[in-house]
Design an enzyme around this catalytic site. Structure first.
Site, mmCIF file in Angstrom:
data_model
loop_
_atom_site.group_PDB
_atom_site.id
_atom_site.type_symbol
_atom_site.label_atom_id
_atom_site.label_comp_id
_atom_site.label_asym_id
_atom_site.label_seq_id
_atom_site.Cartn_x
_atom_site.Cartn_y
_atom_site.Cartn_z
ATOM 1 N N ILE A 161 0.828 -1.213 0.000
ATOM 2 C CA ILE A 161 0.000 0.000 0.000
ATOM 3 C C ILE A 161 0.867 1.269 0.000
ATOM 4 O O ILE A 161 0.404 2.329 -0.415
ATOM 5 C CB ILE A 161 -0.960 -0.035 1.224
ATOM 6 C CG1 ILE A 161 -2.204 0.797 0.965
ATOM 7 C CG2 ILE A 161 -0.262 0.369 2.504
ATOM 8 C CD1 ILE A 161 -3.332 0.543 1.958
ATOM 9 N N VAL A 208 4.012 -5.623 10.542
ATOM 10 C CA VAL A 208 2.849 -6.520 10.526
ATOM 11 C C VAL A 208 3.305 -7.931 10.912
ATOM 12 O O VAL A 208 4.140 -8.534 10.214
ATOM 13 C CB VAL A 208 2.200 -6.541 9.121
ATOM 14 C CG1 VAL A 208 0.974 -7.455 9.127
ATOM 15 C CG2 VAL A 208 1.817 -5.135 8.676
ATOM 16 N N HIS A 225 5.734 -11.994 5.736
ATOM 17 C CA HIS A 225 5.614 -11.448 4.385
ATOM 18 C C HIS A 225 7.000 -11.254 3.816
ATOM 19 O O HIS A 225 7.925 -10.860 4.509
ATOM 20 C CB HIS A 225 4.828 -10.130 4.355
ATOM 21 C CG HIS A 225 5.257 -9.121 5.373
ATOM 22 N ND1 HIS A 225 4.947 -9.248 6.715
ATOM 23 C CD2 HIS A 225 5.970 -7.981 5.260
ATOM 24 C CE1 HIS A 225 5.451 -8.220 7.372
ATOM 25 N NE2 HIS A 225 6.095 -7.432 6.521
HETATM 26 P P1 AMP Z 1 7.127 -4.705 7.571
HETATM 27 O O1 AMP Z 1 7.794 -3.521 8.194
HETATM 28 O O2 AMP Z 1 8.100 -5.617 6.898
HETATM 29 O O3 AMP Z 1 6.236 -5.429 8.563
HETATM 30 O O4 AMP Z 1 6.245 -4.134 6.408
HETATM 31 C C1 AMP Z 1 4.843 -4.127 6.385
HETATM 32 C C2 AMP Z 1 4.428 -3.621 5.038
HETATM 33 O O5 AMP Z 1 3.032 -3.792 4.907
HETATM 34 C C3 AMP Z 1 4.717 -2.132 4.782
HETATM 35 O O6 AMP Z 1 5.536 -2.013 3.614
HETATM 36 C C4 AMP Z 1 3.336 -1.529 4.575
HETATM 37 O O7 AMP Z 1 3.320 -0.496 3.615
HETATM 38 C C5 AMP Z 1 2.539 -2.731 4.142
HETATM 39 N N1 AMP Z 1 1.100 -2.659 4.405
HETATM 40 C C6 AMP Z 1 0.492 -2.320 5.554
HETATM 41 N N2 AMP Z 1 -0.848 -2.406 5.422
HETATM 42 C C7 AMP Z 1 -1.092 -2.817 4.160
HETATM 43 C C8 AMP Z 1 -2.259 -3.083 3.400
HETATM 44 N N3 AMP Z 1 -3.479 -2.950 3.927
HETATM 45 N N4 AMP Z 1 -2.129 -3.474 2.108
HETATM 46 C C9 AMP Z 1 -0.905 -3.604 1.560
HETATM 47 N N5 AMP Z 1 0.245 -3.371 2.224
HETATM 48 C C10 AMP Z 1 0.167 -2.979 3.499
#
Ligand code: AMP
Length: 122
Positions: free
Chosen positions: A36, A102, A106
Protein backbone atom coordinates in the site's frame (compact mmCIF):
# COMPACT_ATOMS: atom_id res chain seq x y z
CA UNK A 1 10.95 -20.36 20.61
CA UNK A 2 7.18 -20.69 20.11
CA UNK A 3 5.67 -17.67 18.43
CA UNK A 4 2.26 -16.32 19.35
CA UNK A 5 0.18 -15.33 16.34
CA UNK A 6 -2.09 -12.27 16.62
CA UNK A 7 -5.06 -12.98 14.37
CA UNK A 8 -6.07 -9.31 14.45
CA UNK A 9 -3.06 -8.26 12.35
CA UNK A 10 -3.85 -6.52 9.07
CA UNK A 11 -2.73 -9.35 6.81
CA UNK A 12 -4.93 -11.82 8.71
CA UNK A 13 -7.81 -9.42 8.02
CA UNK A 14 -6.86 -9.33 4.33
CA UNK A 15 -6.83 -13.14 4.23
CA UNK A 16 -10.28 -13.25 5.85
CA UNK A 17 -11.56 -10.76 3.26
CA UNK A 18 -12.25 -8.09 5.89
CA UNK A 19 -9.89 -5.58 4.20
CA UNK A 20 -9.40 -5.20 0.44
CA UNK A 21 -6.08 -5.79 -1.27
CA UNK A 22 -4.60 -5.29 -4.72
CA UNK A 23 -3.97 -8.95 -5.55
CA UNK A 24 -1.11 -9.91 -7.86
CA UNK A 25 -1.32 -13.71 -7.43
CA UNK A 26 -3.29 -16.18 -5.36
CA UNK A 27 -2.32 -19.84 -5.01
CA UNK A 28 -3.49 -22.69 -2.76
CA UNK A 29 -1.34 -21.59 0.17
CA UNK A 30 -0.14 -18.07 -0.67
CA UNK A 31 -1.32 -14.58 -1.57
CA UNK A 32 0.68 -11.80 -3.26
CA UNK A 33 -0.51 -8.20 -3.35
CA UNK A 34 0.88 -4.74 -3.99
CA UNK A 35 2.25 -2.90 -0.97
CA UNK A 36 0.00 0.00 0.00
CA UNK A 37 3.04 2.30 0.44
CA UNK A 38 5.34 1.19 -2.40
CA UNK A 39 9.02 2.00 -1.98
CA UNK A 40 9.95 1.09 -5.55
CA UNK A 41 8.09 0.77 -8.88
CA UNK A 42 7.64 -2.92 -8.07
CA UNK A 43 6.77 -3.57 -4.43
CA UNK A 44 4.82 -6.76 -3.88
CA UNK A 45 4.22 -8.58 -0.60
CA UNK A 46 3.95 -12.38 -0.66
CA UNK A 47 2.32 -14.00 2.36
CA UNK A 48 1.41 -17.55 3.29
CA UNK A 49 -2.28 -18.14 3.99
CA UNK A 50 -1.31 -20.01 7.16
CA UNK A 51 -0.82 -18.24 10.49
CA UNK A 52 2.95 -17.73 10.69
CA UNK A 53 4.54 -14.78 12.46
CA UNK A 54 7.79 -14.61 10.51
CA UNK A 55 10.12 -16.60 8.29
CA UNK A 56 11.64 -18.49 11.20
CA UNK A 57 8.19 -19.62 12.38
CA UNK A 58 7.29 -20.63 8.81
CA UNK A 59 10.55 -22.47 8.13
CA UNK A 60 10.16 -24.51 11.31
CA UNK A 61 6.45 -25.18 11.34
CA UNK A 62 4.92 -24.97 7.86
CA UNK A 63 4.16 -28.10 5.86
CA UNK A 64 6.25 -29.07 2.85
CA UNK A 65 3.28 -28.18 0.62
CA UNK A 66 3.05 -24.67 2.11
CA UNK A 67 6.79 -24.07 1.78
CA UNK A 68 6.84 -25.29 -1.81
CA UNK A 69 3.81 -23.21 -2.77
CA UNK A 70 5.16 -20.06 -1.07
CA UNK A 71 8.59 -20.38 -2.66
CA UNK A 72 7.11 -20.96 -6.10
CA UNK A 73 4.74 -18.01 -5.62
CA UNK A 74 7.73 -15.71 -5.04
CA UNK A 75 9.28 -16.93 -8.29
CA UNK A 76 6.02 -16.51 -10.15
CA UNK A 77 5.63 -12.92 -8.94
CA UNK A 78 9.18 -12.10 -10.07
CA UNK A 79 8.28 -13.47 -13.49
CA UNK A 80 4.94 -11.64 -13.63
CA UNK A 81 6.56 -8.34 -12.69
CA UNK A 82 9.47 -8.82 -15.10
CA UNK A 83 12.20 -8.12 -12.57
CA UNK A 84 14.42 -11.12 -13.38
CA UNK A 85 16.53 -9.29 -15.98
CA UNK A 86 17.42 -6.11 -14.13
CA UNK A 87 17.26 -7.60 -10.66
CA UNK A 88 15.25 -7.24 -7.50
CA UNK A 89 15.49 -7.56 -3.73
CA UNK A 90 13.58 -9.81 -1.36
CA UNK A 91 13.32 -8.73 2.27
CA UNK A 92 11.56 -10.28 5.24
CA UNK A 93 11.60 -8.22 8.41
CA UNK A 94 11.13 -9.98 11.74
CA UNK A 95 10.58 -8.71 15.26
CA UNK A 96 11.86 -5.61 16.96
CA UNK A 97 15.37 -5.52 15.53
CA UNK A 98 14.03 -6.33 12.07
CA UNK A 99 11.46 -3.52 12.44
CA UNK A 100 8.53 -5.74 11.52
CA UNK A 101 5.32 -3.73 11.33
CA UNK A 102 2.85 -6.52 10.53
CA UNK A 103 3.28 -9.76 12.52
CA UNK A 104 2.33 -12.14 9.70
CA UNK A 105 5.16 -13.48 7.54
CA UNK A 106 5.61 -11.45 4.39
CA UNK A 107 8.33 -11.29 1.78
CA UNK A 108 8.80 -7.90 0.16
CA UNK A 109 9.75 -8.11 -3.52
CA UNK A 110 11.23 -4.79 -4.62
CA UNK A 111 12.44 -3.82 -8.07
CA UNK A 112 12.00 -1.61 -11.08
CA UNK A 113 14.88 0.74 -10.19
CA UNK A 114 18.37 0.52 -8.69
CA UNK A 115 17.79 -0.12 -4.99
CA UNK A 116 21.06 1.03 -3.47
CA UNK A 117 22.99 -0.83 -0.83
CA UNK A 118 21.21 -3.39 1.29
CA UNK A 119 21.16 -1.62 4.66
CA UNK A 120 21.07 2.02 5.64
CA UNK A 121 23.45 2.88 8.46
CA UNK A 122 21.98 3.73 11.85
P1 AMP B 1 7.13 -4.70 7.57
O1 AMP B 1 7.79 -3.52 8.19
O2 AMP B 1 8.10 -5.62 6.90
O3 AMP B 1 6.24 -5.43 8.56
O4 AMP B 1 6.24 -4.13 6.41
C1 AMP B 1 4.84 -4.13 6.38
C2 AMP B 1 4.43 -3.62 5.04
O5 AMP B 1 3.03 -3.79 4.91
C3 AMP B 1 4.72 -2.13 4.78
O6 AMP B 1 5.54 -2.01 3.61
C4 AMP B 1 3.34 -1.53 4.58
O7 AMP B 1 3.32 -0.50 3.61
C5 AMP B 1 2.54 -2.73 4.14
N1 AMP B 1 1.10 -2.66 4.40
C6 AMP B 1 0.49 -2.32 5.55
N2 AMP B 1 -0.85 -2.41 5.42
C7 AMP B 1 -1.09 -2.82 4.16
C8 AMP B 1 -2.26 -3.08 3.40
N3 AMP B 1 -3.48 -2.95 3.93
N4 AMP B 1 -2.13 -3.47 2.11
C9 AMP B 1 -0.91 -3.60 1.56
N5 AMP B 1 0.25 -3.37 2.22
C10 AMP B 1 0.17 -2.98 3.50
Amino acid sequence: MAYTYDDQNIFAKILRGEIPNDTVLETDHSLAFNDIRPQAPVHVLVIPKGAYVNYDDFARNASDAEILDFTRAIGEVCKMKGVETDGFRTISNAGQHGVQEVPHLHIHILGGRPLGRMLQQG
